[in-house]
Design a protein around this motif. Structure first.
Motif, PDB file in Angstrom:
ATOM      1  N   ILE A  86       0.859  -1.177   0.000  1.00 50.60           N
ATOM      2  CA  ILE A  86       0.000   0.000   0.000  1.00 50.60           C
ATOM      3  C   ILE A  86       0.901   1.234   0.000  1.00 50.60           C
ATOM      4  CG2 ILE A  86      -1.905   1.176   1.146  1.00 50.60           C
ATOM      5  CD1 ILE A  86      -1.196  -2.332   2.216  1.00 50.60           C
ATOM      6  N   PRO A  87       1.117   1.867  -1.166  1.00 49.26           N
ATOM      7  CA  PRO A  87       2.129   2.920  -1.286  1.00 49.26           C
ATOM      8  C   PRO A  87       1.638   4.346  -1.038  1.00 49.26           C
ATOM      9  CG  PRO A  87       1.371   2.311  -3.459  1.00 49.26           C
ATOM     10  CD  PRO A  87       0.584   1.477  -2.475  1.00 49.26           C
ATOM     11  N   GLN A  88       0.388   4.520  -0.599  1.00 49.18           N
ATOM     12  CA  GLN A  88      -0.147   5.877  -0.443  1.00 49.18           C
ATOM     13  C   GLN A  88      -0.630   6.152   0.979  1.00 49.18           C
ATOM     14  OE1 GLN A  88       0.002   7.981  -2.928  1.00 49.18           O
ATOM     15  NE2 GLN A  88       0.227   6.731  -4.762  1.00 49.18           N
ATOM     16  N   VAL A  89       0.040   5.571   1.975  1.00 46.15           N
ATOM     17  CA  VAL A  89      -0.432   5.737   3.353  1.00 46.15           C
ATOM     18  C   VAL A  89       0.113   7.023   3.952  1.00 46.15           C
ATOM     19  CG1 VAL A  89      -0.572   3.249   3.678  1.00 46.15           C
ATOM     20  CG2 VAL A  89       1.513   4.452   4.356  1.00 46.15           C
ATOM     21  N   THR A  90      -0.409   7.378   5.128  1.00 44.34           N
ATOM     22  CA  THR A  90       0.079   8.548   5.845  1.00 44.34           C
ATOM     23  C   THR A  90       1.475   8.282   6.390  1.00 44.34           C
ATOM     24  OG1 THR A  90      -0.942   7.777   7.895  1.00 44.34           O
ATOM     25  CG2 THR A  90      -2.263   9.219   6.485  1.00 44.34           C
ATOM     26  N   LYS A  91       2.153   9.344   6.745  1.00 51.51           N
ATOM     27  CA  LYS A  91       3.535   9.241   7.231  1.00 51.51           C
ATOM     28  C   LYS A  91       3.642   8.356   8.470  1.00 51.51           C
ATOM     29  CE  LYS A  91       7.850  10.699   6.937  1.00 51.51           C
ATOM     30  NZ  LYS A  91       8.733  10.293   5.823  1.00 51.51           N
ATOM     31  N   HIS A 132       7.945   9.871   2.024  1.00 50.89           N
ATOM     32  CA  HIS A 132       9.228   9.397   2.544  1.00 50.89           C
ATOM     33  C   HIS A 132      10.373   9.912   1.673  1.00 50.89           C
ATOM     34  CE1 HIS A 132      11.732   6.540   4.872  1.00 50.89           C
ATOM     35  NE2 HIS A 132      12.471   6.545   3.774  1.00 50.89           N
ATOM     36  N   SER A 133      11.351  10.533   2.291  1.00 53.84           N
ATOM     37  CA  SER A 133      12.495  11.054   1.548  1.00 53.84           C
ATOM     38  C   SER A 133      13.421   9.919   1.121  1.00 53.84           C
ATOM     39  CB  SER A 133      13.279  12.049   2.413  1.00 53.84           C
ATOM     40  OG  SER A 133      14.507  12.391   1.785  1.00 53.84           O
ATOM     41  N   MET A 146      12.818   0.490   0.454  1.00 50.52           N
ATOM     42  CA  MET A 146      13.265   1.662  -0.296  1.00 50.52           C
ATOM     43  C   MET A 146      13.107   1.506  -1.808  1.00 50.52           C
ATOM     44  SD  MET A 146      14.257   4.765   0.166  1.00 50.52           S
ATOM     45  CE  MET A 146      15.107   4.962   1.735  1.00 50.52           C
ATOM     46  N   PRO A 147      13.570   0.401  -2.425  1.00 47.73           N
ATOM     47  CA  PRO A 147      13.386   0.273  -3.878  1.00 47.73           C
ATOM     48  C   PRO A 147      11.919   0.240  -4.302  1.00 47.73           C
ATOM     49  CG  PRO A 147      15.056  -1.276  -3.093  1.00 47.73           C
ATOM     50  CD  PRO A 147      14.384  -0.706  -1.882  1.00 47.73           C
ATOM     51  N   ILE A 148      11.091  -0.503  -3.556  1.00 46.59           N
ATOM     52  CA  ILE A 148       9.676  -0.566  -3.902  1.00 46.59           C
ATOM     53  C   ILE A 148       9.023   0.798  -3.711  1.00 46.59           C
ATOM     54  CG2 ILE A 148       7.446  -1.587  -3.301  1.00 46.59           C
ATOM     55  CD1 ILE A 148       8.893  -4.119  -2.527  1.00 46.59           C
ATOM     56  N   GLY A 149       9.348   1.445  -2.599  1.00 50.69           N
ATOM     57  CA  GLY A 149       8.776   2.763  -2.329  1.00 50.69           C
ATOM     58  C   GLY A 149       9.159   3.788  -3.389  1.00 50.69           C
ATOM     59  N   ALA A 150      10.411   3.742  -3.845  1.00 57.39           N
ATOM     60  CA  ALA A 150      10.861   4.675  -4.873  1.00 57.39           C
ATOM     61  C   ALA A 150      10.139   4.426  -6.195  1.00 57.39           C
ATOM     62  CB  ALA A 150      12.365   4.551  -5.066  1.00 57.39           C
ATOM     63  N   LEU A 151      10.000   3.171  -6.559  1.00 54.85           N
ATOM     64  CA  LEU A 151       9.347   2.826  -7.820  1.00 54.85           C
ATOM     65  C   LEU A 151       7.893   3.298  -7.843  1.00 54.85           C
ATOM     66  CD1 LEU A 151       9.419   1.334 -10.557  1.00 54.85           C
ATOM     67  CD2 LEU A 151       8.642  -0.689  -9.343  1.00 54.85           C
ATOM     68  N   LEU A 152       7.204   3.156  -6.721  1.00 56.00           N
ATOM     69  CA  LEU A 152       5.776   3.486  -6.673  1.00 56.00           C
ATOM     70  C   LEU A 152       5.505   4.922  -6.258  1.00 56.00           C
ATOM     71  CD1 LEU A 152       4.476   0.214  -4.978  1.00 56.00           C
ATOM     72  CD2 LEU A 152       4.581   0.757  -7.407  1.00 56.00           C
ATOM     73  N   ASN A 153       6.542   5.685  -5.990  1.00 51.59           N
ATOM     74  CA  ASN A 153       6.377   7.071  -5.550  1.00 51.59           C
ATOM     75  C   ASN A 153       6.150   7.976  -6.759  1.00 51.59           C
ATOM     76  OD1 ASN A 153       6.680   9.705  -4.534  1.00 51.59           O
ATOM     77  ND2 ASN A 153       8.055   8.996  -2.926  1.00 51.59           N
ATOM     78  N   ASN A 154       4.930   8.498  -6.897  1.00 54.18           N
ATOM     79  CA  ASN A 154       4.624   9.315  -8.066  1.00 54.18           C
ATOM     80  C   ASN A 154       5.098  10.763  -7.947  1.00 54.18           C
ATOM     81  OD1 ASN A 154       2.792  10.345  -6.236  1.00 54.18           O
ATOM     82  ND2 ASN A 154       1.000   9.415  -7.188  1.00 54.18           N
ATOM     83  N   THR A 155       5.815  11.090  -6.847  1.00 53.25           N
ATOM     84  CA  THR A 155       6.384  12.428  -6.735  1.00 53.25           C
ATOM     85  C   THR A 155       7.840  12.473  -7.190  1.00 53.25           C
ATOM     86  OG1 THR A 155       7.139  12.107  -4.437  1.00 53.25           O
ATOM     87  CG2 THR A 155       4.871  12.871  -4.768  1.00 53.25           C
ATOM     88  N   LEU A 156       8.443  11.304  -7.444  1.00 55.15           N
ATOM     89  CA  LEU A 156       9.827  11.238  -7.916  1.00 55.15           C
ATOM     90  C   LEU A 156       9.849  11.108  -9.434  1.00 55.15           C
ATOM     91  CD1 LEU A 156      11.394   8.732  -5.331  1.00 55.15           C
ATOM     92  CD2 LEU A 156      11.421  11.231  -5.239  1.00 55.15           C
ATOM     93  N   ASN A 157      10.802  11.775 -10.080  1.00 53.47           N
ATOM     94  CA  ASN A 157      10.926  11.620 -11.523  1.00 53.47           C
ATOM     95  C   ASN A 157      11.774  10.388 -11.845  1.00 53.47           C
ATOM     96  OD1 ASN A 157      13.716  12.333 -11.361  1.00 53.47           O
ATOM     97  ND2 ASN A 157      13.189  14.506 -11.481  1.00 53.47           N
TER      98      ASN A 157
END
Length: 240
Positions: A86-91, A132-133, A146-157
């Protein structure tokens, strides 16, 4: 494996990714486990995701009937794992991994069942936040999160995602290719193509129900509760 699991009177269930692994054992035998992976962008779809996970795991077990076990050999049942990302949860939930499994509880006495007789189902709920930074390491399981979070993070280019993933010894293109079958990777793309995808899926569902379950076209349409306007389009497909 086939990502569609249909059981008459129980309906159709569609997995994002569904496969099995045969694990080599010390005694030269193999131990098979079934694995399902899901990505869910909606954190509150109107029900608890854990409950949905139980339904998926239960279907993975019941669909083994006649292949792995039957009423003469229930011990042939293979363990199933259901991973939910679930990649869109609160902090506050970021980086949490919850494990849910069957456990034995001795209410009276100390007799113990063999673990392999009941250890047949396990869920892992993995919670990630797009806030998450990429510069902050997770305290636990960082090499997974970290790799999964980065891949699914739509705020990162693209470049930012690639830099994070390469740090963990992975190539972005390869990692993305392995994940692309998950139906919720890009919610925007899913929304944009939903109508067309839905129609193609319904055509396939109707076709399977007509061939495998010997249903008529009308029976399949009614069972799937397909809207009237879409029914006409599907009917034209079968006529052609």
């Amino acid at each position: 494996m086939d990502k569609e699991a249909f059981i008459k009177d129980e309906g159709l269930m569609c997995y994002d990714i569904y496969f099995y692994i045969d694990l080599p054992q010390v005694d030269q035998s193999t131990k098979r486990v079934y694995i399902n992976i899901e990505i869910q962008n909606k954190t509150s779809p109107g029900y608890h995701l854990v409950t949905r996970g139980i339904a998926y795991s239960s279907r993975m077990i019941s669909s083994q009937w006649g292949r792995e076990y039957d009423d003469k050999n229930y011990d042939g049942m293979k363990k199933v794992y259901s991973f939910w990302i679930i990649p869109q949860v609160t902090k506050s939930k970021d980086g949490c991994i919850n494990q849910l499994k069957i456990a034995e509880n001795h209410l009276s006495g100390n007799y113990q069942e063999k673990r392999e007789s009941y250890d047949k189902e396990e869920q892992l709920m993995i919670y990630l936040s797009k806030e998450h930074s990429p510069n902050d390491k997770y305290e636990s399981y960082d090499e997974i999160l970290m790799p999964i979070g980065a891949l699914l993070n739509n705020t990162l280019n693209y470049q930012e995602k690639n830099e994070v993933i390469k740090e963990y010894g992975l190539e972005y293109e390869e990692f993305e290719e392995r994940m692309r079958d998950m139906c919720n990777l890009g919610e925007a793309l899913e929304l944009e193509a939903r109508q067309e995808v839905s129609k193609r899926k319904n055509i396939e569902y109707v076709r399977k129900m007509m061939t495998k379950l010997q249903m008529t076209f009308k029976e399949a349409i009614q069972f799937l509760e397909i809207p009237e306007d879409e029914e006409k389009e599907i009917e034209e497909y079968f006529k052609s």
